[in-house]
Motif scaffolding. Sequence first.
Motif, short mmCIF file in Angstrom:
data_model
loop_
_atom_site.label_atom_id
_atom_site.label_comp_id
_atom_site.label_asym_id
_atom_site.label_seq_id
_atom_site.Cartn_x
_atom_site.Cartn_y
_atom_site.Cartn_z
N TYR A 18 -18.86 16.22 -0.71
CA TYR A 18 -19.15 16.10 0.65
C TYR A 18 -19.55 14.84 1.22
O TYR A 18 -19.26 14.29 2.35
N VAL A 27 -12.39 17.69 8.97
CA VAL A 27 -11.85 18.99 8.96
C VAL A 27 -12.71 19.34 7.33
O VAL A 27 -13.13 20.36 7.16
N GLY A 28 -12.43 18.30 6.39
CA GLY A 28 -12.97 18.80 5.05
C GLY A 28 -14.39 18.96 5.08
O GLY A 28 -14.97 19.90 4.65
N TRP A 56 -16.24 20.31 7.62
CA TRP A 56 -16.43 21.37 8.39
C TRP A 56 -16.56 22.58 7.37
O TRP A 56 -17.56 23.16 7.56
N PHE A 57 -15.94 22.65 6.54
CA PHE A 57 -15.67 23.74 5.45
C PHE A 57 -16.87 23.65 4.52
O PHE A 57 -17.02 24.61 3.92
N MET A 58 -17.59 22.41 4.54
CA MET A 58 -18.55 22.34 3.38
C MET A 58 -19.96 22.22 4.08
O MET A 58 -21.02 22.02 3.44
N LYS A 105 -22.99 23.21 12.35
CA LYS A 105 -21.63 23.64 12.90
C LYS A 105 -21.65 23.31 14.49
O LYS A 105 -20.70 23.02 14.89
#
Length: 213
Positions: A2, A57-58, A60-62, A68
């Motif tokens: 991250y 985007v990467g 966002w998932f972490m 958010k």
Amino acid sequence: MYTALLHTHKAVVILFLIIYLAKTVLLFVNKETLAKFTKIAKIPEMIISFLFFGTGVGMWFMMAEPAKMLFLIKVGAVLISIPLAVIGFKKDKENKALAVLAMVLIIAAYGLAEMSRRSVAKQDLAGITDPTAQGYEAVEHGKEVYSKYCVSCHGADGALGVSGAKNLQLTQLSTAESIDIITNGKNAMAPYKKVLSEADIKAVAAYTATLKK
Ligand code: HEC
């Protein structure tokens, strides 16, 4: 991971802003140079945009849940600014006001990004407990502080790892070093010096030490 994304994202945003700023200035000053610059910057801009969205985007998932919402607002601001910029820089009928507005939106989005990092620090002081009071238990108080301020990233057992949070079960840090990171923050972790009292920070550090395996 991250943290690597975050640093790449920031670097890319800065490059993006520099190019955009240069174009906006040229729009006002010299259109011929603008045309040349736009040509030269085309490929780098494509790479930058790709990295910009890819890293976003990467991340966002972490990302921790509370981050958010602001992230979505940022994405919204950036998405609105794109058509504005395109119209603003249109060859024959460029629109300076729109070009500037697009830049303001993008800068505002990144002001928001910084705020979101710091906003964690805007919650009320957790220092409700007086460490000199009778029956004060640092580790117990630390557990309360931890469940309120730290679980979103580190998880109840310290091993969750959201937003690149280090695994607290495996940390090699001394208590003093942990206190320093909790106080001053590091990368995606916000500083807690304005949120927590020194006693809270000591207590939560003492609690995280009990999570070590
Ligand atoms: C937004 C997510 C987030 C929150 C909330 C958070 N942390 Fe962190 N924490 C991180 C990240 C990311 C790192 C890794 C920083 C680095 O070294 O790049 C970290 C690192 C640490 C470390 C250092 C571990 C090591 O081995 O390097 C400690 C100790 C720590 N956090 C304690 C806490 C405590 C205590 C709280 C609550 C007061 C807290 N964290 C809240 C994200 C978070």
